[in-house]
Design a protein around this motif. Structure first.
Motif, short mmCIF file in Angstrom:
data_model
loop_
_atom_site.label_atom_id
_atom_site.label_comp_id
_atom_site.label_asym_id
_atom_site.label_seq_id
_atom_site.Cartn_x
_atom_site.Cartn_y
_atom_site.Cartn_z
N ARG A 49 49.24 33.69 33.03
CA ARG A 49 47.87 34.24 33.11
C ARG A 49 47.05 33.53 34.18
NH1 ARG A 49 43.19 33.65 28.53
NH2 ARG A 49 41.60 34.91 29.62
N ALA A 50 47.17 32.18 34.25
CA ALA A 50 46.42 31.41 35.27
C ALA A 50 46.88 31.78 36.67
CB ALA A 50 46.61 29.92 35.02
N THR A 51 48.22 31.98 36.84
CA THR A 51 48.75 32.34 38.16
C THR A 51 48.22 33.69 38.62
OG1 THR A 51 50.76 31.08 37.73
CG2 THR A 51 50.86 32.69 39.50
N ARG A 52 48.24 34.72 37.69
CA ARG A 52 47.73 36.05 38.04
C ARG A 52 46.22 36.00 38.38
NH1 ARG A 52 50.86 37.41 33.53
NH2 ARG A 52 48.96 37.64 32.26
N LYS A 53 45.49 35.25 37.59
CA LYS A 53 44.04 35.13 37.83
C LYS A 53 43.75 34.48 39.18
CE LYS A 53 39.73 35.39 36.32
NZ LYS A 53 39.06 36.67 36.08
N PHE A 54 44.53 33.43 39.52
CA PHE A 54 44.31 32.74 40.79
C PHE A 54 44.61 33.66 41.98
CE2 PHE A 54 45.76 30.00 44.29
CZ PHE A 54 44.65 29.20 44.44
N LYS A 55 45.67 34.52 41.85
CA LYS A 55 46.00 35.45 42.94
C LYS A 55 44.89 36.48 43.14
CE LYS A 55 51.07 35.12 42.71
NZ LYS A 55 52.32 35.86 42.43
N LYS A 56 44.36 37.01 42.02
CA LYS A 56 43.26 37.97 42.12
C LYS A 56 42.04 37.35 42.81
CE LYS A 56 44.30 40.89 38.13
NZ LYS A 56 43.80 41.36 36.81
N ILE A 57 41.74 36.11 42.43
CA ILE A 57 40.58 35.42 43.03
C ILE A 57 40.79 35.23 44.53
CG2 ILE A 57 39.31 33.23 43.11
CD1 ILE A 57 39.85 33.02 40.05
N SER A 58 42.00 34.79 44.93
CA SER A 58 42.29 34.58 46.35
C SER A 58 42.21 35.88 47.13
CB SER A 58 43.68 33.95 46.51
OG SER A 58 43.77 32.73 45.83
N THR A 59 42.78 36.97 46.56
CA THR A 59 42.75 38.27 47.24
C THR A 59 41.31 38.77 47.40
OG1 THR A 59 44.90 38.81 46.28
CG2 THR A 59 43.58 40.64 47.18
N ALA A 60 40.53 38.67 46.34
CA ALA A 60 39.13 39.11 46.40
C ALA A 60 38.35 38.32 47.45
CB ALA A 60 38.48 38.96 45.02
N TYR A 61 38.59 37.02 47.47
CA TYR A 61 37.87 36.19 48.46
C TYR A 61 38.23 36.60 49.88
CZ TYR A 61 36.77 32.22 51.38
OH TYR A 61 36.30 31.42 52.40
N GLN A 62 39.53 36.83 50.16
CA GLN A 62 39.97 37.18 51.52
C GLN A 62 39.36 38.52 51.96
OE1 GLN A 62 44.23 37.33 51.85
NE2 GLN A 62 44.21 37.75 54.04
N ILE A 63 39.38 39.53 51.06
CA ILE A 63 38.87 40.86 51.41
C ILE A 63 37.35 40.81 51.63
CG2 ILE A 63 38.51 43.19 50.53
CD1 ILE A 63 41.23 42.92 49.10
N LEU A 64 36.63 40.15 50.72
CA LEU A 64 35.16 40.09 50.86
C LEU A 64 34.75 39.27 52.08
CD1 LEU A 64 34.00 39.65 47.15
CD2 LEU A 64 33.85 41.69 48.60
N ASN A 65 35.50 38.24 52.39
CA ASN A 65 35.18 37.41 53.56
C ASN A 65 35.27 38.25 54.84
OD1 ASN A 65 34.46 34.92 54.71
ND2 ASN A 65 36.57 34.55 55.32
N GLU A 66 36.33 39.08 54.93
CA GLU A 66 36.48 39.95 56.11
C GLU A 66 35.38 41.01 56.13
OE1 GLU A 66 40.37 41.59 55.86
OE2 GLU A 66 41.41 39.70 56.35
N TYR A 67 35.05 41.59 54.96
CA TYR A 67 34.03 42.64 54.86
C TYR A 67 32.65 42.12 55.29
CZ TYR A 67 30.58 45.59 52.52
OH TYR A 67 29.48 46.35 52.24
N LEU A 68 32.28 40.98 54.76
CA LEU A 68 30.96 40.41 55.12
C LEU A 68 30.94 39.90 56.55
CD1 LEU A 68 30.17 38.52 51.79
CD2 LEU A 68 29.21 40.69 52.58
N GLY A 69 32.10 39.46 57.06
CA GLY A 69 32.17 39.00 58.45
C GLY A 69 31.91 40.13 59.43
N GLU A 70 32.40 41.34 59.11
CA GLU A 70 32.18 42.49 59.99
C GLU A 70 30.71 42.86 60.03
OE1 GLU A 70 34.63 45.57 58.45
OE2 GLU A 70 36.52 44.69 59.14
N GLU A 71 30.03 42.80 58.89
CA GLU A 71 28.60 43.11 58.86
C GLU A 71 27.80 42.14 59.72
OE1 GLU A 71 27.19 43.21 54.90
OE2 GLU A 71 27.99 45.19 54.46
N ASP A 72 28.14 40.84 59.62
CA ASP A 72 27.43 39.83 60.43
C ASP A 72 27.65 40.08 61.91
OD1 ASP A 72 26.56 38.74 58.14
OD2 ASP A 72 28.03 37.09 58.11
#
Length: 506
Positions: A49-72
């Motif tokens: 469960r901890a491994t799956r949760k950590f992967k979701k958090i990492s994926t969300a962070y990577q996608i949102l970082n790229e999304y917000l970077g494009e807006e800036d």
């Protein structure tokens, strides 16, 4: 409508309006909590469960970082594009102004060259004409000399008998007339016992007294109108300082010394604040140097021209006719300015501005501020705006506030800028009030208090001193003073203080 990125904000336990910094902070906290290393030795289901949760958090962070970077990046690109456009417009405006200045300089050089050629041509024609006249005169003289001896003989033959007869009749009468003149002269010398008029070349008659006005300006500082009264060699008077809005008293003396034959000491509230050292020329004016008491090493040139003052009886009639004439000329000048015939507008409006027309003074300020038909001169613009603003011209007060705000033609002074914006915004003008708020944000509490004091001071003196300034600009009336003060001009310090207080209370 839901956004495809909303679920990633939800994984990081954030609101959809979160910034890039919020995403980074949430990722750091959650990855620290759900990192698989923290669950070593735990049951396998908890580790998975901890491994799956950590992967979701990492994926969300990577996608949102790229999304917000494009807006800036899009926002930065838009700002850079806008800044580049403003820079190009500013450079284009400066280039046009430089081209206009160069064109005006070339026109001035051509005009001077044409004027020089015209003068040389006129001088040459004048020399040729004079040469022809001298040649003709010599020719006539040579012709007349052939018969001159005969004419001289006939003339003397007729004149000599008449001279002899005249001497016989006139000589006895001349003897009687000269004897009578001698008796009158001796009586006059014996009877003259006034020591003030004997043996003093520089003495002034007691009746040498007048009231006159002189208008001009202190170079690089302000325009002014001096109202002076002369009694023999003594002068007293006053003028209104349009910058400080104060009445300043003048006391001086005429001593017949050149090049500085007149010294006028300036007083404020009974204290000496400066001196005018000038050369007074009757019927023309006064020019020389002004030295402030606070800055004795800073000598400012001034030049004043004597102006005619209408009598009390004719003042009303002259004022009415002047208003009609000035209105006609002002309309012509305004029309020329609107049609961009700036030189013609300047030629028409300059005399009106010098006579005190506040609207003409305002337009002259705009012409010099924007370099329209003349070389751009912020100091000259401030000079005309200040005269117009002193007469409560709202637009002139606004422009004067802007020049103090930007430091154009004057030292940057937010307190004075605030004062002029406050005065022009007293009738609810939105532009003035907006600029007043902008200036206020840049000021310290001390500066704001100083600006409010300036405004209160200006309003308190507006009724008396501003009305008096308007009259000076329109009529330049003579100084009103009692007969007692004329007969006893100030000499000692106590008497000077007495005269100063009387003049300040007028």
């Amino acid at each position: 409508m839901p956004n495809k990125y909303d679920k990633y904000f939800k994984i990081l336990e954030l609101d959809i309006q979160a910034s890039k910094e919020d995403v980074k902070k949430a990722f750091s906290e959650l990855s620290h909590i759900w990192h698989p290393d923290n669950y070593m030795g735990k049951p396998s289901n908890i580790q998975d469960r901890a491994t799956r949760k950590f992967k979701k958090i990492s994926t969300a962070y990577q996608i949102l970082n790229e999304y917000l970077g494009e807006e800036d990046s899009d926002s930065d690109a838009e700002e850079k594009k806008k800044a580049e456009q403003e820079r190009r417009e500013r450079e284009e405006k400066e280039r046009k102004q430089r081209d206009e200045n160069e064109r005006l300089k070339k026109e001035e050089e051509i005009r001077r060259k044409t004027e020089q050629e015209r003068r040389e041509r006129e001088e040459k024609e004048k020399a040729n004409k004079k040469h022809q006249e001298e040649k003709s005169k010599k020719k006539n003289t040579a012709q007349d000399s052939e018969f001159s001896w005969w004419r001289d003989f006939l003339s003397w033959a007729l004149i000599l008998p008449l001279l002899v007869m005249g001497l016989i009749v006139v000589v006895p009468w001349i003897d009687e007339w000269t004897a009578d003149i001698g008796d009158k002269a001796s009586h006059k010398v014996v009877g003259n016992t006034n020591p003030k008029t004997n043996g003093n070349k520089n003495s002034q008659p007691e009746s040498l007294s007048w009231k006159r006005s002189f208008r001009g300006k202190i170079i690089d500082r302000q325009g002014l109108t001096l109202n002076l009264e002369r009694n023999g060699d003594n002068f007293i008077g006053y003028y209104i300082d349009v910058h400080e809005m104060k009445k300043k008293i003048l006391i001086g003396k005429f001593d017949n010394k050149f090049p500085r034959n007149l010294v006028l000491d300036e007083y404020i509230d009974g204290k000496k604040s400066g001196s005018f050292y000038g050369n007074f020329i009757a019927g023309k004016g006064i020019d020389g140097e002004y030295i402030s008491q606070s800055e004795p090493n800073n000598k400012l040139k001034f030049k004043l021209k004597e102006i005619n003052t209408p009598t009390t009886e004719s003042r009303k009639t002259k004022n009415e006719s002047r208003k009609v004439t000035n209105s006609h000329f002002f309309e012509q000048g305004l029309k020329a300015y609107k049609n961009k015939y700036y030189k013609k507008a300047l030629e028409i409006l300059q005399p009106l501005a010098e006579q005190g027309n506040d609207a003409a003074q305002y337009i002259l300020g705009l012409i010099y501020q924007n370099g329209q038909g003349v070389l751009q001169d912020y100091k000259e613009a401030v000079y005309w705006f200040r005269l117009s603003a002193a007469q409560e011209h709202r637009n002139a007060q606004y422009q004067l506030g802007k020049m103090y705000q930007d430091g154009q033609g004057v030292d940057q002074d937010y307190a004075l800028a605030h004062m002029w914006f406050k005065l022009c915004g007293s009738n609810g003008d939105e532009g003035c009030l907006k600029n007043q708020d902008i200036v206020t944000m840049k000021m310290t509490p001390t500066q704001i208090e100083k600006a409010q004091e300036f405004a209160r001071k200006w309003k308190s003196t507006k009724k008396d001193e501003t009305d008096e300034l308007k009259k000076m600009l329109e009529y330049s009336p003579p100084l009103e003073i009692t007969e007692e003060e004329v007969k006893q001009p100030p000499k000692a310090a106590p008497l000077e203080s007495n005269v100063i207080s009387k003049l300040e209370n007028k």
